[in-house]
Design a protein around this motif. Sequence first.
Motif, mmCIF file in Angstrom:
data_model
loop_
_atom_site.group_PDB
_atom_site.id
_atom_site.type_symbol
_atom_site.label_atom_id
_atom_site.label_comp_id
_atom_site.label_asym_id
_atom_site.label_seq_id
_atom_site.Cartn_x
_atom_site.Cartn_y
_atom_site.Cartn_z
ATOM 1 N N GLN A 155 0.827 -1.214 0.000
ATOM 2 C CA GLN A 155 0.000 0.000 0.000
ATOM 3 C C GLN A 155 0.861 1.264 0.000
ATOM 4 N N THR A 156 2.162 1.106 -0.229
ATOM 5 C CA THR A 156 3.086 2.244 -0.153
ATOM 6 C C THR A 156 3.427 2.751 -1.548
ATOM 7 N N GLU A 157 3.058 3.974 -1.827
ATOM 8 C CA GLU A 157 3.330 4.530 -3.156
ATOM 9 C C GLU A 157 4.840 4.661 -3.386
ATOM 10 N N GLY A 158 5.262 4.226 -4.564
ATOM 11 C CA GLY A 158 6.677 4.333 -4.931
ATOM 12 C C GLY A 158 7.572 3.313 -4.261
ATOM 13 N N ILE A 159 6.982 2.226 -3.746
ATOM 14 C CA ILE A 159 7.797 1.208 -3.080
ATOM 15 C C ILE A 159 8.880 0.698 -4.039
ATOM 16 N N PHE B 33 3.459 -7.719 -6.147
ATOM 17 C CA PHE B 33 3.292 -6.270 -6.320
ATOM 18 C C PHE B 33 2.791 -5.905 -7.715
ATOM 19 N N SER B 34 2.666 -6.907 -8.580
ATOM 20 C CA SER B 34 2.276 -6.612 -9.963
ATOM 21 C C SER B 34 0.779 -6.752 -10.207
ATOM 22 N N HIS B 35 0.014 -7.143 -9.173
ATOM 23 C CA HIS B 35 -1.435 -7.248 -9.324
ATOM 24 C C HIS B 35 -2.053 -5.848 -9.435
ATOM 25 N N ALA B 36 -3.118 -5.753 -10.195
ATOM 26 C CA ALA B 36 -3.724 -4.445 -10.499
ATOM 27 C C ALA B 36 -4.113 -3.667 -9.246
ATOM 28 N N ASP B 37 -4.690 -4.354 -8.239
ATOM 29 C CA ASP B 37 -5.128 -3.644 -7.037
ATOM 30 C C ASP B 37 -3.943 -3.082 -6.249
ATOM 31 N N VAL B 38 -2.804 -3.783 -6.303
ATOM 32 C CA VAL B 38 -1.606 -3.294 -5.611
ATOM 33 C C VAL B 38 -0.980 -2.140 -6.394
ATOM 34 N N VAL B 39 -0.930 -2.292 -7.714
ATOM 35 C CA VAL B 39 -0.337 -1.251 -8.566
ATOM 36 C C VAL B 39 -1.085 0.069 -8.421
ATOM 37 N N SER B 40 -2.394 -0.009 -8.196
ATOM 38 C CA SER B 40 -3.179 1.219 -8.033
ATOM 39 C C SER B 40 -2.724 2.016 -6.807
ATOM 40 N N CYS B 41 -2.151 1.326 -5.827
ATOM 41 C CA CYS B 41 -1.637 2.005 -4.623
ATOM 42 C C CYS B 41 -0.168 2.396 -4.777
ATOM 43 N N THR B 42 0.630 1.476 -5.296
ATOM 44 C CA THR B 42 2.081 1.697 -5.326
ATOM 45 C C THR B 42 2.553 2.474 -6.550
ATOM 46 N N LYS B 43 1.746 2.451 -7.612
ATOM 47 C CA LYS B 43 2.147 3.054 -8.895
ATOM 48 C C LYS B 43 3.408 2.380 -9.447
#
Length: 447
Positions: free
Chosen positions: A288-292, A385-395
């Motif tokens: 859930q961390t953007e730019g991880i 981290f490549s799932h769509a729901d995760v990418v929406s948070c992490t970019k």
Amino acid sequence: MTRTPRLPPPSLKPTIQQIFPPSERAPPNLGGITTTLVCMKECDIEKFAADNLNLHSKGIFRKKSSVRDMLSWTPEPISRPMLALSRDKTDKKTAIELFKLVQIYMGDRKARPGMSLNSVVIDIIVAALPQQQLRDELYVQLCRQTTENPKRDSLIRGWELMAICLSFVPPSPTFQPTLLNYMNRHRDPSFATSFPEVGKWPIHVQISHYATVCCRRLDRIGSHGRRQAKRPTEDEVEQARNQILRVSMFGNTIAEVMELQKDKFPFRKLPWIQTTLSEHVLLLNGKQTEGIFRVSADVDEVNCLKSRLDRWDVPDYKNSMVDAHAPASLLKLWYRELYDPLIPDQFYEECVNTEDAEKAKEIVDKLPELNKLVLTYLVHFLQQFSHADVVSCTKMDSSNLAMVFAPNCLRCTSDDPKVILENARKEMAFMRTLIQHMDTTHVANLT
């Protein structure tokens, strides 16, 4: 009643003759040319000194110093470089200043206000780094100050300084065999037998231990090593010093990391540091961390975490302000600092010349078993981290993840900047292919 005169205390370092005893110089069953070669090899430092030392004059009659005098510890400063350097006055001045700094570090000379041990090391490395001649000058000075040194603390500091310098600056290829020979002689188990005082010291101050560390570091930064010369930070100097006595999980091969943990975790299939940091990223809400993995963490936090984990000390994050960026940055650092790349060099060209999922899988299957397991675990971790729901948070989609991790897994085998730049895209493409298509379910619960 006559008193027996007191003998001076024994030197804490053998003489050159003790280091190279005549009985070892020419084995009786060897003759002719072979005997000569053995003598040259055994007396490497003496021969190098005889050929290269800038013999100093002393006394009112300006008598030349002997090679032995020039290779023995002195509390006095030098007025000329140890080696016959170029005629550049700046280089000569630098060499003389180097010797003063070496003496300061070893405690044989008073430090100037504001100096610390780490700052002295950095000054030494910065002075020696630009030229091979000055690097050799530094190591000859250290060989001198660790020979026939009557002060134990000074002697230990000298070997400590040698080990630290060998983490950041190599000798020239010409002097490297001589330096290696000098250090190898001090690794000899019989060293303590011929010089009992050393054998009485605790293991962490035995010269043989320091010499072993020095040899290992020389191997990795020398002419055939992977390490590059660099100007260190104070934190890096501190780590280089600490790792003399405590082997680190960073900067070694995967096999060495596994060897390091085998007593604590005999049944683990993967490096503890790899799985622990990966778990910490998830624990601290990395998904859930953007730019991880892209955003850099606070340097002090990363260094603190690195130091703790190197002591097998797992932090309790409940009452800390540390976020997922710290373990994420340290995880990248661990992969990047592996002495040998995660994907060995012999597979590099195949990797950068394919984007086909099946061919990529075939390459991975050809990797050494441990490398394959570690890489598969990494890919499985990144796939989360490549799932769509995760990418929406992490970019951070699979392309971004590949861009960040490809340089940590693959190392370009060319020194040509154009090739390096061109291959960066190909490395990223290969890593993206693995993240998008590789089956990693078999490592889901592996530790």
